[in-house]
Scaffold this active site. Structure first.
Site, PDB file in Angstrom:
ATOM      1  N   ASP A  16       0.872  -1.165   0.000  1.00 51.60           N
ATOM      2  CA  ASP A  16       0.000   0.000   0.000  1.00 51.60           C
ATOM      3  C   ASP A  16       0.920   1.229   0.000  1.00 51.60           C
ATOM      4  OD1 ASP A  16      -2.359   1.571   0.297  1.00 51.60           O
ATOM      5  OD2 ASP A  16      -1.970   1.695   2.445  1.00 51.60           O
ATOM      6  N   ASP A  18      -0.014   5.131   1.049  1.00 51.50           N
ATOM      7  CA  ASP A  18      -0.184   6.005   2.208  1.00 51.50           C
ATOM      8  C   ASP A  18      -0.313   5.187   3.489  1.00 51.50           C
ATOM      9  OD1 ASP A  18      -0.292   8.436   0.611  1.00 51.50           O
ATOM     10  OD2 ASP A  18      -2.246   7.727  -0.062  1.00 51.50           O
ATOM     11  N   THR A  58      -2.602   1.174  -4.573  1.00 52.51           N
ATOM     12  CA  THR A  58      -3.042   2.256  -3.713  1.00 52.51           C
ATOM     13  C   THR A  58      -4.411   2.809  -4.105  1.00 52.51           C
ATOM     14  OG1 THR A  58      -2.487   4.510  -2.964  1.00 52.51           O
ATOM     15  CG2 THR A  58      -1.613   3.845  -5.101  1.00 52.51           C
ATOM     16  N   LYS A 142      -4.237  -0.967   6.624  1.00 53.31           N
ATOM     17  CA  LYS A 142      -5.666  -0.962   6.922  1.00 53.31           C
ATOM     18  C   LYS A 142      -6.230  -2.373   6.720  1.00 53.31           C
ATOM     19  CE  LYS A 142      -6.616   3.566   7.457  1.00 53.31           C
ATOM     20  NZ  LYS A 142      -5.263   4.054   7.683  1.00 53.31           N
TER      21      LYS A 142
END
Length: 196
Positions: A16, A18, A58, A142
């Site tokens: 990922d 961010d 992303t 996440k």
């Protein structure tokens, strides 16, 4: 026999952006607020040392929300990739999903298959790069990253977060609180696949 199969079908480390590559200041879209997270270059160098391709996947809903343009995203991505090259840790490919199911504007307002937790970007990488997903791995910050990795059938999913206690996460992942902790996981998983 299995080593021939491995060499014919490359494996990858999916990242990922961010929250894994750079500090997530919220809709990062310029060099000015792009701060690399400690250890990310070591992670990518370790992946290459294990003959893994490095692929960024992303969600970029900021595009869909109208906060910045596709062109601005590509300009930042070009700069980011040069920084990785300069660090001896090149990125092989970057995939992004500009959509958002409720806040996207115009054509960007949809729950596109590319948007994590859907596995679309990972499956696109598989098609384009000929990847062995079962022997590939992912690092995300996440639950949706982990869900995408599981849905794509990745062999190892790593959740990098300081807030994991506040987020419901599948048991099918390793939780780390610094990127340095990912290095032995990458090494052991990659080497176990070679030895099989």
């Amino acid at each position: 026999m299995s080593s021939n199969i491995l060499s014919a079908q490359p494996r990858a480390l999916f990242l990922d952006r961010d929250g894994v590559i750079n500090i997530n200041h919220g809709y990062v879209h310029s060099v000015d607020n792009f701060d690399f997270i400690d250890g990310i270059f070591d992670v990518v160098r370790t992946a290459h040392a294990n003959n893994l391709k490095v692929v960024v996947v992303t969600n970029q809903a900021g595009i869909g929300r109208g906060f910045y343009s596709v062109q601005q995203f590509h300009q930042l991505t070009s700069w980011m990739c040069k920084e990785f090259i300069n660090a001896g840790a090149p990125i092989d490919k970057v995939y992004f999903s500009p959509f958002h199911p409720t806040e996207g504007l115009g054509e960007y307002k949809k729950d596109d298959f590319s948007r994590k937790p859907n596995p679309g970007m990972i499956l696109q990488a598989q098609q384009e790069l000929g990847l062995d997903l079962g022997n590939s791995m992912l690092i995300g910050d996440k639950a949706r990253d982990i869900q995408a990795g599981i849905a794509a059938g990745l062999g190892l999913n790593i959740l990098f977060t300081q807030e994991w206690l506040h987020e419901k996460v599948s048991q099918e992942c390793h939780v780390i609180t610094s990127l340095v902790e990912a290095l032995p996981l990458i090494n052991s998983h990659a080497q176990s696949q070679v030895l099989q």
